[in-house]
Design a protein around this motif. Structure first.
Motif, PDB file in Angstrom:
ATOM      1  N   ALA A  37       4.791 -15.124  -6.574  1.00  0.00           N
ATOM      2  CA  ALA A  37       3.531 -14.642  -7.148  1.00  0.00           C
ATOM      3  C   ALA A  37       3.820 -13.725  -8.324  1.00  0.00           C
ATOM      4  O   ALA A  37       4.789 -12.960  -8.311  1.00  0.00           O
ATOM      5  N   GLN A  38       2.956 -13.789  -9.330  1.00  0.00           N
ATOM      6  CA  GLN A  38       3.187 -13.006 -10.549  1.00  0.00           C
ATOM      7  C   GLN A  38       2.428 -11.687 -10.570  1.00  0.00           C
ATOM      8  O   GLN A  38       2.440 -10.974 -11.568  1.00  0.00           O
ATOM      9  N   GLY A  39       1.764 -11.357  -9.461  1.00  0.00           N
ATOM     10  CA  GLY A  39       1.043 -10.096  -9.414  1.00  0.00           C
ATOM     11  C   GLY A  39       0.567  -9.768  -8.016  1.00  0.00           C
ATOM     12  O   GLY A  39       0.481 -10.637  -7.142  1.00  0.00           O
ATOM     13  N   ILE A  40       0.275  -8.494  -7.811  1.00  0.00           N
ATOM     14  CA  ILE A  40      -0.304  -7.998  -6.562  1.00  0.00           C
ATOM     15  C   ILE A  40      -1.602  -7.279  -6.912  1.00  0.00           C
ATOM     16  O   ILE A  40      -1.645  -6.449  -7.826  1.00  0.00           O
ATOM     17  N   THR A  41      -2.656  -7.609  -6.172  1.00  0.00           N
ATOM     18  CA  THR A  41      -3.962  -6.975  -6.356  1.00  0.00           C
ATOM     19  C   THR A  41      -4.332  -6.188  -5.108  1.00  0.00           C
ATOM     20  O   THR A  41      -4.081  -6.636  -3.982  1.00  0.00           O
ATOM     21  N   VAL A  42      -4.924  -5.022  -5.311  1.00  0.00           N
ATOM     22  CA  VAL A  42      -5.492  -4.246  -4.215  1.00  0.00           C
ATOM     23  C   VAL A  42      -6.892  -3.808  -4.624  1.00  0.00           C
ATOM     24  O   VAL A  42      -7.183  -3.663  -5.806  1.00  0.00           O
ATOM     25  N   HIS A  43      -7.736  -3.605  -3.627  1.00  0.00           N
ATOM     26  CA  HIS A  43      -9.112  -3.175  -3.887  1.00  0.00           C
ATOM     27  C   HIS A  43      -9.446  -2.055  -2.913  1.00  0.00           C
ATOM     28  O   HIS A  43     -10.094  -2.271  -1.892  1.00  0.00           O
ATOM     29  N   PRO A  44      -8.993  -0.841  -3.195  1.00  0.00           N
ATOM     30  CA  PRO A  44      -9.288   0.278  -2.307  1.00  0.00           C
ATOM     31  C   PRO A  44     -10.759   0.670  -2.386  1.00  0.00           C
ATOM     32  O   PRO A  44     -11.330   0.728  -3.476  1.00  0.00           O
ATOM     33  N   ARG A  45     -11.344   0.930  -1.242  1.00  0.00           N
ATOM     34  CA  ARG A  45     -12.731   1.402  -1.193  1.00  0.00           C
ATOM     35  C   ARG A  45     -12.747   2.829  -0.657  1.00  0.00           C
ATOM     36  O   ARG A  45     -11.799   3.252   0.006  1.00  0.00           O
ATOM     37  N   PRO A  46     -13.831   3.554  -0.917  1.00  0.00           N
ATOM     38  CA  PRO A  46     -13.864   4.970  -0.516  1.00  0.00           C
ATOM     39  C   PRO A  46     -13.620   5.198   0.968  1.00  0.00           C
ATOM     40  O   PRO A  46     -13.016   6.209   1.350  1.00  0.00           O
ATOM     41  N   ASP A  47     -14.068   4.251   1.835  1.00  0.00           N
ATOM     42  CA  ASP A  47     -13.873   4.441   3.282  1.00  0.00           C
ATOM     43  C   ASP A  47     -12.487   4.001   3.749  1.00  0.00           C
ATOM     44  O   ASP A  47     -12.154   4.134   4.927  1.00  0.00           O
ATOM     45  N   GLU A  48     -11.681   3.435   2.822  1.00  0.00           N
ATOM     46  CA  GLU A  48     -10.309   2.993   3.111  1.00  0.00           C
ATOM     47  C   GLU A  48     -10.259   2.076   4.336  1.00  0.00           C
ATOM     48  O   GLU A  48      -9.339   2.143   5.147  1.00  0.00           O
ATOM     49  N   ARG A  49     -11.219   1.181   4.433  1.00  0.00           N
ATOM     50  CA  ARG A  49     -11.268   0.297   5.603  1.00  0.00           C
ATOM     51  C   ARG A  49     -10.200  -0.792   5.583  1.00  0.00           C
ATOM     52  O   ARG A  49      -9.985  -1.456   6.581  1.00  0.00           O
ATOM     53  N   HIS A  50      -9.574  -0.965   4.446  1.00  0.00           N
ATOM     54  CA  HIS A  50      -8.403  -1.855   4.407  1.00  0.00           C
ATOM     55  C   HIS A  50      -7.298  -1.163   3.607  1.00  0.00           C
ATOM     56  O   HIS A  50      -6.523  -0.420   4.172  1.00  0.00           O
ATOM     57  N   ILE A  51      -7.213  -1.408   2.318  1.00  0.00           N
ATOM     58  CA  ILE A  51      -6.205  -0.711   1.505  1.00  0.00           C
ATOM     59  C   ILE A  51      -6.543   0.777   1.412  1.00  0.00           C
ATOM     60  O   ILE A  51      -7.676   1.155   1.129  1.00  0.00           O
ATOM     61  N   ARG A  52      -5.545   1.606   1.666  1.00  0.00           N
ATOM     62  CA  ARG A  52      -5.709   3.054   1.557  1.00  0.00           C
ATOM     63  C   ARG A  52      -5.197   3.534   0.202  1.00  0.00           C
ATOM     64  O   ARG A  52      -4.344   2.897  -0.422  1.00  0.00           O
ATOM     65  N   TYR A  53      -5.689   4.665  -0.232  1.00  0.00           N
ATOM     66  CA  TYR A  53      -5.198   5.243  -1.482  1.00  0.00           C
ATOM     67  C   TYR A  53      -3.690   5.486  -1.389  1.00  0.00           C
ATOM     68  O   TYR A  53      -2.965   5.334  -2.377  1.00  0.00           O
ATOM     69  N   SER A  54      -3.216   5.837  -0.208  1.00  0.00           N
ATOM     70  CA  SER A  54      -1.773   6.064  -0.042  1.00  0.00           C
ATOM     71  C   SER A  54      -0.986   4.768  -0.225  1.00  0.00           C
ATOM     72  O   SER A  54       0.145   4.786  -0.725  1.00  0.00           O
ATOM     73  N   ASP A  55      -1.567   3.625   0.173  1.00  0.00           N
ATOM     74  CA  ASP A  55      -0.903   2.326  -0.053  1.00  0.00           C
ATOM     75  C   ASP A  55      -0.698   2.091  -1.540  1.00  0.00           C
ATOM     76  O   ASP A  55       0.357   1.618  -1.972  1.00  0.00           O
ATOM     77  N   VAL A  56      -1.729   2.400  -2.311  1.00  0.00           N
ATOM     78  CA  VAL A  56      -1.676   2.180  -3.758  1.00  0.00           C
ATOM     79  C   VAL A  56      -0.537   3.002  -4.364  1.00  0.00           C
ATOM     80  O   VAL A  56       0.255   2.499  -5.180  1.00  0.00           O
ATOM     81  N   ARG A  57      -0.435   4.245  -3.939  1.00  0.00           N
ATOM     82  CA  ARG A  57       0.622   5.115  -4.466  1.00  0.00           C
ATOM     83  C   ARG A  57       2.010   4.613  -4.055  1.00  0.00           C
ATOM     84  O   ARG A  57       2.965   4.705  -4.834  1.00  0.00           O
TER      85      ARG A  57
END
Length: 237
Positions: A37-57
């Motif tokens: 794959a040529q990229g990774i996408t994340v879609h963090p939401r304020p409630d962090e119900r899936h991707i967390r802000y810490s995952d992004v970091r």
């Protein structure tokens, strides 16, 4: 070749359902890159119900391909993106109660707002993309915001294609041609799958990138993650 960016939100959803760190979002993302794959996408939401802000970091320093962060540009999201500095930020007008993205921006109504947000991201060298419905008026509006790309919201295409509509991609092709004429790059995403991606790719010109999560991870349950990614890459080549 149209690039494949894999949305790993569903990996995080599975992890969060049980607690702990299984499956490991970071290691799975690295494997996805290793599978081509040529990229990774994340879609963090304020409630962090899936991707967390810490995952992004944690993802940013380990990824070798393009990192795309999607979301509504509320202050916490903007602060995160400006801190992490991904290759691309995709602006999505999420309603707080929405299960998943379900509409594109009204780029005319929110033109000045989007222009301000995009200017801030662009000043940090972050490529911007706006999530839009396949509507020429919205494409023209997007061009006036200063965005680099648009992402065509493809749910309507997927529904029509599943019903055997041979014109399912016609409006998308017209919008892609217009966007290209206006100097915009073209991404696409939402409900694209192994069943419908080939036709979309063949019919819609100038397609830079597709972002696929739910369908790809679901298909991987049957085929395996590596084989599924390889199938997508073949269909997009």
């Amino acid at each position: 070749m149209t690039k494949l960016s894999v949305n790993v939100n569903k990996i995080a959803t599975l992890r969060n359902a049980r607690g702990g760190n299984v499956p490991d979002v970071i290691e799975t993302s690295k494997n996805i890159e290793g599978f081509g794959a040529q990229g990774i996408t994340v879609h963090p939401r304020p409630d962090e119900r899936h991707i967390r802000y810490s995952d992004v970091r944690e993802l940013k320093p380990v990824l070798q391909t393009e990192f795309n962060i999607e979301g509504k540009p509320i202050k916490s999201f903007m602060d995160l993106v400006l801190e992490v500095k991904p290759a691309q930020v995709t602006l999505v007008p999420d309603a707080e109660e929405a299960i998943t993205s379900n509409a594109g921006w009204d780029t005319i109504k929110y033109r000045d707002y989007l222009k301000e947000v995009i200017s801030e991201f662009s000043s940090k060298g972050i490529r911007t993309s706006i999530f839009v419905d396949p509507n020429p008026e919205m494409v023209r509006g997007a061009a006036e915001t200063g965005t680099d790309r648009i992402e065509l919201y493809t749910e309507a295409y997927a529904v029509a294609y599943a019903k055997g509509d041979k014109d399912a991609a016609k409006t998308y092709a017209e919008c892609a041609e217009l966007a290209h004429e206006l100097g915009l790059g073209i991404n696409a995403g939402h409900d694209l799958s192994l069943d419908n991606i080939r036709f979309f790719k063949e019919e819609v010109p100038h397609l830079d990138e597709v972002s696929i999560g739910h369908a790809l991870i679901s298909e991987a349950l049957y085929l395996g993650l590596e084989k599924t990614i390889q199938k997508y890459l073949k269909l997009l080549s």
